[in-house]
Design a protein around this motif. Structure first.
Motif, PDB file in Angstrom:
ATOM      1  N   ILE A  62     -13.003 100.970  39.985  1.00 28.64           N
ATOM      2  CA  ILE A  62     -12.572 100.694  41.433  1.00 28.64           C
ATOM      3  C   ILE A  62     -11.632 101.578  41.761  1.00 28.64           C
ATOM      4  O   ILE A  62     -10.505 101.822  41.236  1.00 28.64           O
ATOM      5  CB  ILE A  62     -11.890  99.367  41.530  1.00 28.64           C
ATOM      6  CG1 ILE A  62     -12.812  98.127  40.959  1.00 28.64           C
ATOM      7  CG2 ILE A  62     -11.479  99.150  43.302  1.00 28.64           C
ATOM      8  CD1 ILE A  62     -14.191  98.133  41.742  1.00 28.64           C
ATOM      9  N   LEU A  63     -11.821 102.680  42.841  1.00 28.78           N
ATOM     10  CA  LEU A  63     -10.861 103.555  43.392  1.00 28.78           C
ATOM     11  C   LEU A  63      -9.934 102.827  44.154  1.00 28.78           C
ATOM     12  O   LEU A  63     -10.373 102.170  45.210  1.00 28.78           O
ATOM     13  CB  LEU A  63     -11.717 104.848  44.018  1.00 28.78           C
ATOM     14  CG  LEU A  63     -10.890 105.949  44.684  1.00 28.78           C
ATOM     15  CD1 LEU A  63     -10.178 106.760  43.589  1.00 28.78           C
ATOM     16  CD2 LEU A  63     -11.650 106.524  45.491  1.00 28.78           C
ATOM     17  N   THR A  64      -8.723 102.846  44.060  1.00 33.84           N
ATOM     18  CA  THR A  64      -7.587 102.379  44.410  1.00 33.84           C
ATOM     19  C   THR A  64      -6.907 103.027  45.502  1.00 33.84           C
ATOM     20  O   THR A  64      -6.295 102.679  46.557  1.00 33.84           O
ATOM     21  CB  THR A  64      -6.657 101.487  43.970  1.00 33.84           C
ATOM     22  OG1 THR A  64      -6.163 102.098  42.891  1.00 33.84           O
ATOM     23  CG2 THR A  64      -7.838 100.448  43.067  1.00 33.84           C
ATOM     24  N   GLU A  76     -14.209 114.823  42.213  1.00 30.31           N
ATOM     25  CA  GLU A  76     -14.737 114.163  41.093  1.00 30.31           C
ATOM     26  C   GLU A  76     -15.663 112.951  41.402  1.00 30.31           C
ATOM     27  O   GLU A  76     -16.641 112.701  40.758  1.00 30.31           O
ATOM     28  CB  GLU A  76     -13.522 113.391  40.666  1.00 30.31           C
ATOM     29  CG  GLU A  76     -12.560 114.286  39.460  1.00 30.31           C
ATOM     30  CD  GLU A  76     -13.565 114.790  38.519  1.00 30.31           C
ATOM     31  OE1 GLU A  76     -14.298 114.197  37.582  1.00 30.31           O
ATOM     32  OE2 GLU A  76     -13.326 116.122  38.410  1.00 30.31           O
ATOM     33  N   VAL A  77     -15.660 112.216  42.554  1.00 34.38           N
ATOM     34  CA  VAL A  77     -16.280 111.362  43.236  1.00 34.38           C
ATOM     35  C   VAL A  77     -17.730 111.666  43.295  1.00 34.38           C
ATOM     36  O   VAL A  77     -18.759 111.097  42.717  1.00 34.38           O
ATOM     37  CB  VAL A  77     -15.688 110.429  44.175  1.00 34.38           C
ATOM     38  CG1 VAL A  77     -17.065 109.602  44.846  1.00 34.38           C
ATOM     39  CG2 VAL A  77     -14.607 109.645  43.980  1.00 34.38           C
ATOM     40  N   PRO A  96      -9.547 100.386  48.844  1.00 30.76           N
ATOM     41  CA  PRO A  96     -10.324 100.315  47.503  1.00 30.76           C
ATOM     42  C   PRO A  96     -11.825 100.093  47.666  1.00 30.76           C
ATOM     43  O   PRO A  96     -12.177  99.362  48.121  1.00 30.76           O
ATOM     44  CB  PRO A  96      -9.560  99.138  46.644  1.00 30.76           C
ATOM     45  CG  PRO A  96      -9.151  98.410  47.804  1.00 30.76           C
ATOM     46  CD  PRO A  96      -8.673  99.300  49.113  1.00 30.76           C
ATOM     47  N   LYS A  97     -12.459 100.802  46.754  1.00 29.58           N
ATOM     48  CA  LYS A  97     -14.068 100.737  46.751  1.00 29.58           C
ATOM     49  C   LYS A  97     -14.323 100.974  45.159  1.00 29.58           C
ATOM     50  O   LYS A  97     -13.543 101.794  44.417  1.00 29.58           O
ATOM     51  CB  LYS A  97     -15.005 101.886  47.479  1.00 29.58           C
ATOM     52  CG  LYS A  97     -14.592 101.516  49.244  1.00 29.58           C
ATOM     53  CD  LYS A  97     -15.715 101.449  49.601  1.00 29.58           C
ATOM     54  CE  LYS A  97     -15.339 101.174  51.264  1.00 29.58           C
ATOM     55  NZ  LYS A  97     -16.639 101.055  52.158  1.00 29.58           N
ATOM     56  N   ALA A  98     -15.636 100.366  44.882  1.00 28.06           N
ATOM     57  CA  ALA A  98     -16.242 100.714  43.554  1.00 28.06           C
ATOM     58  C   ALA A  98     -16.885 102.097  43.579  1.00 28.06           C
ATOM     59  O   ALA A  98     -17.814 102.596  44.357  1.00 28.06           O
ATOM     60  CB  ALA A  98     -17.198  99.684  43.297  1.00 28.06           C
TER      61      ALA A  98
END
Length: 125
Positions: A62-64, A76-77, A96-98
């Motif tokens: 999870i990117l917060t 990077e994503v 925040p998303k996965a």
């Protein structure tokens, strides 16, 4: 009844993020999950001796937050997910998303390290 060909055409125009959101909305509306058949198959193979608390084998990265380095995090994503620029930017801005779901612990740790080196804040669930 809806014209199925029109429905297929409309679904084909969705972006990856829109398709993922549609999946989540349908899961909520119908009270099902996409992972349910896998869990049923695994439980069926274990028989009646299924353990009450088994070790977690799948993790979500999870990117917060972008840590103030949005461009590096977007790069990077994109590298991790193979998303287009617009979709990756939307994912980072919508934190925040996965970033990745259902990955092994080793892969989750590797992805977390990659994103943190780019400046992101990440958690593994």
């Amino acid at each position: 009844m809806a014209d199925l060909n029109k429905l297929v055409d409309a679904l084909s125009e969705l972006t990856v993020l829109e398709a993922a959101e549609l999946s989540k909305l349908l899961e909520e509306k119908w009270g099902v999950t996409a992972a349910a058949p896998v869990a049923v198959a695994a439980a069926g193979g274990a028989g009646a001796a299924a353990p009450a608390a088994e070790e977690k084998t799948e993790f979500d990265v999870i990117l917060t937050g972008d840590g103030g380095k949005k461009i590096n995090v977007i790069k990077e994503v994109r590298a991790i997910t193979n998303l287009g620029l617009t979709e990756a930017k939307a994912l980072v801005e919508g934190a925040p998303k996965a970033v990745k779901e259902g990955v092994s612990k080793d892969e989750a740790e590797k992805l977390k390290k990659q994103l943190e080196e780019a400046g992101a804040t990440v958690e593994i669930k």
